[in-house]
Enzyme design. Structure first.
Site, PDB file in Angstrom:
ATOM      1  N   ASP A  46       0.838  -1.199   0.000  1.00 47.12           N
ATOM      2  CA  ASP A  46       0.000   0.000   0.000  1.00 47.12           C
ATOM      3  C   ASP A  46       0.872   1.247   0.000  1.00 47.12           C
ATOM      4  O   ASP A  46       2.008   1.221   0.507  1.00 47.12           O
ATOM      5  CB  ASP A  46      -0.909   0.025   1.238  1.00 47.12           C
ATOM      6  CG  ASP A  46      -2.025  -1.011   1.158  1.00 47.12           C
ATOM      7  OD1 ASP A  46      -2.446  -1.340   0.036  1.00 47.12           O
ATOM      8  OD2 ASP A  46      -2.465  -1.486   2.232  1.00 47.12           O
ATOM      9  N   TYR A  74       5.439  -8.901   8.602  1.00 52.16           N
ATOM     10  CA  TYR A  74       5.283  -7.450   8.708  1.00 52.16           C
ATOM     11  C   TYR A  74       5.464  -6.980  10.142  1.00 52.16           C
ATOM     12  O   TYR A  74       5.168  -7.705  11.102  1.00 52.16           O
ATOM     13  CB  TYR A  74       3.876  -7.021   8.261  1.00 52.16           C
ATOM     14  CG  TYR A  74       3.511  -7.378   6.854  1.00 52.16           C
ATOM     15  CD1 TYR A  74       3.694  -6.479   5.805  1.00 52.16           C
ATOM     16  CD2 TYR A  74       2.960  -8.625   6.560  1.00 52.16           C
ATOM     17  CE1 TYR A  74       3.334  -6.809   4.507  1.00 52.16           C
ATOM     18  CE2 TYR A  74       2.605  -8.966   5.260  1.00 52.16           C
ATOM     19  CZ  TYR A  74       2.793  -8.052   4.241  1.00 52.16           C
ATOM     20  OH  TYR A  74       2.453  -8.392   2.958  1.00 52.16           O
ATOM     21  N   ASP A  88      -6.748   2.258   7.465  1.00 53.57           N
ATOM     22  CA  ASP A  88      -5.409   2.784   7.704  1.00 53.57           C
ATOM     23  C   ASP A  88      -5.477   4.290   7.911  1.00 53.57           C
ATOM     24  O   ASP A  88      -6.553   4.893   7.887  1.00 53.57           O
ATOM     25  CB  ASP A  88      -4.444   2.408   6.569  1.00 53.57           C
ATOM     26  CG  ASP A  88      -4.853   2.989   5.217  1.00 53.57           C
ATOM     27  OD1 ASP A  88      -5.308   4.143   5.171  1.00 53.57           O
ATOM     28  OD2 ASP A  88      -4.706   2.287   4.197  1.00 53.57           O
ATOM     29  N   ARG A 180      -4.254  -4.607   6.932  1.00 52.57           N
ATOM     30  CA  ARG A 180      -5.238  -3.573   7.283  1.00 52.57           C
ATOM     31  C   ARG A 180      -6.525  -4.207   7.807  1.00 52.57           C
ATOM     32  O   ARG A 180      -7.105  -3.749   8.796  1.00 52.57           O
ATOM     33  CB  ARG A 180      -5.560  -2.708   6.062  1.00 52.57           C
ATOM     34  CG  ARG A 180      -4.474  -1.739   5.688  1.00 52.57           C
ATOM     35  CD  ARG A 180      -4.892  -0.868   4.524  1.00 52.57           C
ATOM     36  NE  ARG A 180      -4.975  -1.600   3.267  1.00 52.57           N
ATOM     37  CZ  ARG A 180      -6.016  -1.571   2.440  1.00 52.57           C
ATOM     38  NH1 ARG A 180      -7.096  -0.887   2.752  1.00 52.57           N
ATOM     39  NH2 ARG A 180      -5.985  -2.230   1.298  1.00 52.57           N
TER      40      ARG A 180
END
Length: 295
Positions: A46, A74, A88, A180
């Site tokens: 993203d 992540y 987000d 997300r």
């Protein structure tokens, strides 16, 4: 025999993507900087996210599906008590909630509850398409469509830090997992709501962001190209020059050589004696077929 194999300008580049730029823009910049004909990626990030972006150069673009399917890890940071439409920091606030009932123990318990296989609904703001149109384009017009939930697997998830109202955690997940959406689901389970404020991809398959280079350091002379023969973490077979010739002319591979040693529904990379990638094959129902040929 013809001179082969791997083109010196084919392979992968590990790049450390900065925040606040699209993966597509980064890919285009790489293409300009190192002047290549074809370039792809092993999974986008993203715009607000940073971290490992695998750039596939020239012939290596044929390997993209193997990277898209790989596990990824992540480092994520989320803000409890505030929900947004994109899940987000770039989205519009949709809800605010109290978080005074939350403590470290509750957060750890909820995080661990997501470990394992589950069904996840992709976010409305995503690149998934409906009738050829990306969902995020529809969502910007207040047309919010939901795709069918799909199976994901959270293989590891761990609380790194809790500094009210922010939570930092590390996660290792299967391909297709939206972090997300995971943050949103964690917020819902905590009954606080939540959205991601930062996201950094640390690993993709066997590759780590610590081995990646920045876009500013990248140029034709300093591109740290990893050869195709070394990038795939799948079973490998070293073949002799006569077999290389058969592959070159699209001939069927001798069952007497291969059939007895290969497992069904499995990919194999075929390397010559210089460890250059000649082809990728797959055995299905006792039949060996070419997936990709690089000569």
């Amino acid at each position: 025999m013809a001179k082969i194999l791997e083109s010196l300008d084919s392979g992968i580049i590990l790049l450390d993507k900065p925040e606040n730029v699209t993966s597509a823009k980064i890919i285009n910049e790489v293409k300009k900087k190192i002047k290549v004909k074809k370039i792809g990626h092993g999974g986008t990030l993203d715009p607000f996210a940073s971290g490992l972006l695998i750039c596939m150069i020239n012939k290596a673009t044929r390997l993209s599906k193997f990277f898209l399917k790989s596990d990824k890890s992540y480092l994520a940071k989320m803000h409890l008590g505030v929900s947004t439409d994109t899940f987000d920091r770039d989205g519009k606030v949709t809800k605010k909630s109290k978080i005074s009932h939350i403590d470290k123990g509750k957060i750890e318990k909820v995080l661990l509850s997501f470990k394992g296989k589950s069904k996840q609904v992709p976010p409305s703001f995503s690149a998934l398409k409906h009738n050829g149109v990306p969902l995020y384009k529809l969502a910007r017009k207040d047309i919010f469509l939901k795709k069918e939930a799909r199976e994901i697997e959270i293989k590891e998830i761990k609380l790194i830090d809790y500094n009210f109202p922010f939570v930092e955690f590390k996660v290792l997940s299967s391909s297709g997992t939206y972090i997300r959406s995971l943050a949103y689901d964690i917020g819902e389970k905590l009954k606080t709501g939540a959205h991601l404020t930062s996201l950094r991809r640390v690993t993709s398959g066997k590759f780590d962001v610590k081995d990646a280079q920045s876009l500013s350091d990248l140029n034709e002379e300093n591109k740290s190209l990893i050869p195709m023969g070394k990038v795939l973490d799948i079973n490998s077979i070293t073949i002799e020059s006569d077999v290389v010739e058969k592959i070159k002319f699209g001939q069927k591979l001798s069952e007497s050589i291969f059939l007895c040693m290969l497992k069904n529904d499995t990919f194999y990379k075929l390397l010559n004696n210089k460890n250059e990638l000649v082809a990728i094959i797959k055995k299905e129902d006792d039949v060996i077929s070419y997936d990709s040929v690089f000569i």
